[in-house]
Design an enzyme around this catalytic site. Structure first.
Site, PDB file in Angstrom:
ATOM      1  N   GLY A  91       7.448   4.871   7.761  1.00  0.00           N
ATOM      2  CA  GLY A  91       6.715   6.116   7.970  1.00  0.00           C
ATOM      3  C   GLY A  91       7.044   6.849   9.343  1.00  0.00           C
ATOM      4  O   GLY A  91       8.001   6.615  10.010  1.00  0.00           O
ATOM      5  N   GLY A  92       6.131   7.651   9.749  1.00  0.00           N
ATOM      6  CA  GLY A  92       6.395   8.267  10.766  1.00  0.00           C
ATOM      7  C   GLY A  92       6.576   7.348  12.214  1.00  0.00           C
ATOM      8  O   GLY A  92       5.682   6.267  12.018  1.00  0.00           O
ATOM      9  N   GLU A 113      10.754   1.028   9.835  1.00  0.00           N
ATOM     10  CA  GLU A 113      11.612   2.019   9.502  1.00  0.00           C
ATOM     11  C   GLU A 113      11.002   3.405   9.708  1.00  0.00           C
ATOM     12  O   GLU A 113      10.161   3.691   8.840  1.00  0.00           O
ATOM     13  CB  GLU A 113      12.135   2.003   8.026  1.00  0.00           C
ATOM     14  CG  GLU A 113      13.461   2.596   7.867  1.00  0.00           C
ATOM     15  CD  GLU A 113      13.618   3.784   7.359  1.00  0.00           C
ATOM     16  OE1 GLU A 113      13.389   4.719   8.461  1.00  0.00           O
ATOM     17  OE2 GLU A 113      13.616   4.085   6.362  1.00  0.00           O
ATOM     18  N   THR A 169       2.794   6.559  13.589  1.00  0.00           N
ATOM     19  CA  THR A 169       1.951   5.726  12.815  1.00  0.00           C
ATOM     20  C   THR A 169       2.582   4.335  13.181  1.00  0.00           C
ATOM     21  O   THR A 169       1.849   3.182  13.165  1.00  0.00           O
ATOM     22  CB  THR A 169       1.924   5.845  11.292  1.00  0.00           C
ATOM     23  OG1 THR A 169       1.539   7.154  11.181  1.00  0.00           O
ATOM     24  CG2 THR A 169       1.196   5.129  10.576  1.00  0.00           C
ATOM     25  N   GLY A 170       3.894   4.209  13.422  1.00  0.00           N
ATOM     26  CA  GLY A 170       4.579   2.948  13.456  1.00  0.00           C
ATOM     27  C   GLY A 170       4.137   2.391  14.823  1.00  0.00           C
ATOM     28  O   GLY A 170       3.803   1.169  15.056  1.00  0.00           O
ATOM     29  N   LYS A 196       0.987  -1.099  -0.043  1.00  0.00           N
ATOM     30  CA  LYS A 196       0.071  -0.006   0.132  1.00  0.00           C
ATOM     31  C   LYS A 196       0.908   1.379   0.024  1.00  0.00           C
ATOM     32  O   LYS A 196       1.551   1.650   0.931  1.00  0.00           O
ATOM     33  CB  LYS A 196      -1.005   0.012   1.102  1.00  0.00           C
ATOM     34  CG  LYS A 196      -2.118   1.002   0.943  1.00  0.00           C
ATOM     35  CD  LYS A 196      -2.691   1.620   2.377  1.00  0.00           C
ATOM     36  CE  LYS A 196      -1.796   2.920   3.186  1.00  0.00           C
ATOM     37  NZ  LYS A 196      -1.704   3.981   2.029  1.00  0.00           N
ATOM     38  N   GLU A 199      -1.533   7.457   0.096  1.00  0.00           N
ATOM     39  CA  GLU A 199      -2.608   7.952  -0.736  1.00  0.00           C
ATOM     40  C   GLU A 199      -2.065   9.213  -1.418  1.00  0.00           C
ATOM     41  O   GLU A 199      -2.776   9.436  -2.420  1.00  0.00           O
ATOM     42  CB  GLU A 199      -3.904   8.407   0.252  1.00  0.00           C
ATOM     43  CG  GLU A 199      -3.375   9.435   1.234  1.00  0.00           C
ATOM     44  CD  GLU A 199      -4.371   9.611   2.357  1.00  0.00           C
ATOM     45  OE1 GLU A 199      -5.642   9.326   2.315  1.00  0.00           O
ATOM     46  OE2 GLU A 199      -3.803  10.131   3.449  1.00  0.00           O
TER      47      GLU A 199
HETATM   48  P1  NDP Z   1       2.513   8.343   7.951  1.00  0.00           P
HETATM   49  O1  NDP Z   1       3.601   7.501   8.778  1.00  0.00           O
HETATM   50  O2  NDP Z   1       1.211   8.474   8.451  1.00  0.00           O
HETATM   51  O3  NDP Z   1       2.442   7.539   6.578  1.00  0.00           O
HETATM   52  C1  NDP Z   1       3.214   6.554   5.936  1.00  0.00           C
HETATM   53  C2  NDP Z   1       2.298   5.477   5.418  1.00  0.00           C
HETATM   54  O4  NDP Z   1       1.414   4.998   6.678  1.00  0.00           O
HETATM   55  C3  NDP Z   1       1.276   5.868   4.369  1.00  0.00           C
HETATM   56  O5  NDP Z   1       1.281   4.719   3.335  1.00  0.00           O
HETATM   57  C4  NDP Z   1       0.080   5.911   5.192  1.00  0.00           C
HETATM   58  O6  NDP Z   1      -0.919   5.968   4.350  1.00  0.00           O
HETATM   59  C5  NDP Z   1       0.269   4.977   5.965  1.00  0.00           C
HETATM   60  N1  NDP Z   1      -0.602   4.988   7.391  1.00  0.00           N
HETATM   61  C6  NDP Z   1      -1.080   6.190   8.002  1.00  0.00           C
HETATM   62  N2  NDP Z   1      -1.904   5.718   9.219  1.00  0.00           N
HETATM   63  C7  NDP Z   1      -1.736   4.408   9.070  1.00  0.00           C
HETATM   64  C8  NDP Z   1      -2.650   3.326  10.135  1.00  0.00           C
HETATM   65  N3  NDP Z   1      -3.077   4.050  10.925  1.00  0.00           N
HETATM   66  N4  NDP Z   1      -2.217   2.044   9.798  1.00  0.00           N
HETATM   67  C9  NDP Z   1      -1.631   1.603   8.739  1.00  0.00           C
HETATM   68  N5  NDP Z   1      -1.009   2.532   7.617  1.00  0.00           N
HETATM   69  C10 NDP Z   1      -1.088   3.742   8.110  1.00  0.00           C
HETATM   70  O7  NDP Z   1       3.157   9.602   7.515  1.00  0.00           O
HETATM   71  P2  NDP Z   1       2.307  10.830   7.281  1.00  0.00           P
HETATM   72  O8  NDP Z   1       2.176  11.116   5.956  1.00  0.00           O
HETATM   73  O9  NDP Z   1       1.172  11.239   8.297  1.00  0.00           O
HETATM   74  O10 NDP Z   1       3.680  11.915   7.789  1.00  0.00           O
HETATM   75  C11 NDP Z   1       3.762  12.183   9.152  1.00  0.00           C
HETATM   76  C12 NDP Z   1       4.978  12.337   9.580  1.00  0.00           C
HETATM   77  O11 NDP Z   1       5.877  11.012   9.621  1.00  0.00           O
HETATM   78  C13 NDP Z   1       6.015  13.259   8.767  1.00  0.00           C
HETATM   79  O12 NDP Z   1       5.768  14.335   9.064  1.00  0.00           O
HETATM   80  C14 NDP Z   1       7.385  12.828   9.012  1.00  0.00           C
HETATM   81  O13 NDP Z   1       7.774  13.206  10.335  1.00  0.00           O
HETATM   82  C15 NDP Z   1       7.158  11.156   9.088  1.00  0.00           C
HETATM   83  N6  NDP Z   1       7.429  10.481   8.035  1.00  0.00           N
HETATM   84  C16 NDP Z   1       8.514   9.751   8.044  1.00  0.00           C
HETATM   85  C17 NDP Z   1       8.940   8.835   6.923  1.00  0.00           C
HETATM   86  C18 NDP Z   1      10.055   8.121   6.848  1.00  0.00           C
HETATM   87  O14 NDP Z   1      10.751   7.722   5.789  1.00  0.00           O
HETATM   88  N7  NDP Z   1      10.537   7.545   7.903  1.00  0.00           N
HETATM   89  C19 NDP Z   1       8.081   8.988   5.768  1.00  0.00           C
HETATM   90  C20 NDP Z   1       6.917   9.672   5.850  1.00  0.00           C
HETATM   91  C21 NDP Z   1       6.731  10.497   6.921  1.00  0.00           C
HETATM   92  P3  NDP Z   1      -1.787   7.378   3.903  1.00  0.00           P
HETATM   93  O15 NDP Z   1      -0.595   8.233   3.453  1.00  0.00           O
HETATM   94  O16 NDP Z   1      -2.112   6.873   2.536  1.00  0.00           O
HETATM   95  O17 NDP Z   1      -2.455   7.772   4.916  1.00  0.00           O
END
Ligand code: NDP
Length: 490
Positions: free
Chosen positions: A228-229, A250, A232-233, A175, A178
């Site tokens: 991701g963040g 990660e 969310t992790g 996935k 979005e």
């Molecule tokens: P997220 O961690 O929310 O998004 C990363 C992925 O997780 C996306 O595919 C997102 O889907 C998905 N996701 C979001 N919520 C859930 C959930 N409850 N269960 C399962 N999957 C989920 O990042 P954000 O876009 O909200 O960014 C927030 C902060 O995270 C940033 O400001 C940054 O600090 C950090 N970040 C870190 C990254 C890294 O590489 N370590 C990458 C991106 C962000 P969708 O986007 O479709 O909602």
């Protein structure tokens, strides 16, 4: 013309069960790029079922490691064949400069090739003591892998997830964010041409809340891999707890980039700017804390300021652009809120902090490269991941203080040291609590080497030989070599 995409589920193209679609726009100019299905938990569940069936009963389990490897080689070739289209689409969808997107596409192809080669080298150990028995280890795929990736490196993160999983013989539901689903969907199109058995790879679109949650939560998923963040992790971990999924994460970073007075000064200046502003600072490993030895602090900041005008902002497809827009209006708001916070906290804004002026910027989410000097280690801009082009400069007195400040973070993803004294460089690296480190450079990394963090930067490692471990189960097999039974209760 606006392109319409569907999801790739069970070897077919599928609309969202809700019938809903989402518009995907260019963050650099607001242009409508595509419509994609707005999938939800039901679509994720359908993809999980397809992956489950493909793992449990499909021909994939019988595919040899050599053939899995060849498939990945063919995919690498297809990516290279579509490189121009993929790089330009990546720029339009996530804003990065074209040169960075071209690098990502080439690296994604290399990643599939690396794991294609590794597929046939997955071997367990053998032990033959005591003499009347033999014991060996089988390495087996984990099963169905839910893979959730972010918006900053959409194609590359898809490769980092899919390549090792497929090399090891798993089935996958990927996935993308979005916000940036387009190159992952194009990748699905390339994979559809490979004649993979249906359900081996599924690519779904839709928000994390709904589609992503289902991947973390479903009892039919054996492993979840997330980038991701950190917030969310944590949700992924609690979702995965239901069936004790194997989980790799990660997450974020607040990475120290340490410059000693004996460093090659010009190289350190360029390195500091690249560390902080590559990919608009939307990088988990960004060098967002610049720790500078006091004696060169003022000179280093001045040298960076002199070079900042060369960090040309603009749409990523425009020649010479070094920094594109941020990913979304909401993310720009977040970054700007940290810039305001830095000023309120008493840090000295020495450049940037604003939206650039001019017609070419009006419809995009641009923020100027921003540097705060005089940052105190306790300030929130020194402690929290901003994930944008905001650099915090913090002076230090000596090596011990540099190490203490570098490690004074809940994160532990990356860190760098600039010094001509290699003994000091290695000594400091040994003390840094981070998973990826550099001496006299910043950001280069290799498909062949492990990527991941200490502390709250994550669990496990991606890439390299270490990365495939995250997609393998380990089975001990014991054989009695005696004619007579060796274990008897009575
Ligand atoms: P997220 O961690 O929310 O998004 C990363 C992925 O997780 C996306 O595919 C997102 O889907 C998905 N996701 C979001 N919520 C859930 C959930 N409850 N269960 C399962 N999957 C989920 O990042 P954000 O876009 O909200 O960014 C927030 C902060 O995270 C940033 O400001 C940054 O600090 C950090 N970040 C870190 C990254 C890294 O590489 N370590 C990458 C991106 C962000 P969708 O986007 O479709 O909602």
């Amino acid at each position: 013309m606006v392109k319409e995409f569907q999801m790739w589920i069970g070897g077919r193209w599928a609309a969202a069960q809700s019938g809903q679609t989402r518009e995907v726009r260019d963050p650099g100019n607001g242009e409508l790029l595509a419509k994609v299905p707005e999938g939800d938990g039901r679509d994720a569940a359908a993809a999980i079922q397809a992956a489950r069936a493909a793992f449990d009963a499909g021909p994939w389990r019988k595919t040899t490691a050599q053939d899995r490897g060849k498939l990945l080689f063919r995919l690498a070739d297809k990516i290279r064949g579509a490189a121009k289209m993929l790089a330009e689409l990546e720029v339009r969808n996530c804003g990065k400069p074209l040169a960075e997107a071209e690098f990502d596409v080439a690296d994604a192809a290399n990643c599939f090739e690396f794991y294609g080669g590794l597929a046939s080298k997955i071997h367990g150990h053998t032990m033959s003591v005591p003499a009347n028995s033999m014991s060996f280890v089988l390495r087996e795929p984990i099963g169905v892998c839910g893979q959730i990736i972010p918006w900053n490196y959409p194609l590359l993160m898809a490769a980092w997830k899919l390549a090792p999983a497929l090399a090891a013989g798993n089935t996958c539901v990927l996935k993308p964010s979005e916000l940036t689903p387009l190159t992952a969907l194009e990748l699905a199109r390339l994979m559809a041409e490979l004649d993979l058995p249906p359900g081996v790879v599924n690519v779904i679109t839709g928000p994390g809340v709904g589609a992503g949650e289902e991947l973390a939560r479903s009892a039919l998923v054996d492993k979840v891999a997330f980038t991701g963040g950190t917030a969310t992790g944590r949700k992924i971990i609690s979702g995965a707890a239901g069936n004790i999924k194997k989980t790799s994460l990660e997450l974020g970073g607040k990475n120290p980039n340490i410059v000693f007075a004996d460093a090659d000064f010009a190289a350190a200046v360029d390195g500091a700017l690249f560390a902080a502003f590559a990919n608009q600072g939307e990088v988990c490993s960004a060098g967002s804390r610049l720790l500078v030895e006091e004696s060169i602090h003022k000179r280093l900041v001045e040298a960076m300021l002199a070079k900042i005008p060369n960090v040309k902002l603009g749409h990523g497809l425009k020649a010479g652009v070094k920094m594109g827009p941020l990913i979304s209006a909401a993310h720009r708001e977040k970054v700007e809120s940290y810039i305001r916070l830095g000023q309120e906290e008493g840090a000295r804004l020495v450049c940037g902090g604003k939206r650039p002026k001019g017609a070419e910027f009006d419809k995009g989410f641009f923020v100027e490269p921003t540097i705060f000097d005089g940052v105190k280690p306790s300030m929130r801009i020194a402690r929290e991941e901003i994930f944008g082009p905001v650099l915090a400069v913090i002076p230090f007195a000596d090596e011990a203080e540099a190490i203490r400040l570098a490690n004074d973070t809940e994160y532990g993803l990356a860190a760098a040291v600039w010094t001509k004294d290699i003994t000091r460089g290695l000594r400091v690296v040994r003390e840094l609590r981070a998973g990826i480190t550099w001496i006299n450079t910043y950001h280069p990394t290799y498909n062949e080497m492990p990527w991941g963090g200490y502390k709250q930067s994550g669990w496990g490692r991606e890439l390299g030989l270490y990365g495939i471990e995250e997609y393998l189960e380990t089975k001990q097999v014991n054989i009695n070599l005696d004619e007579a039974p060796t274990c008897q209760l009575i």
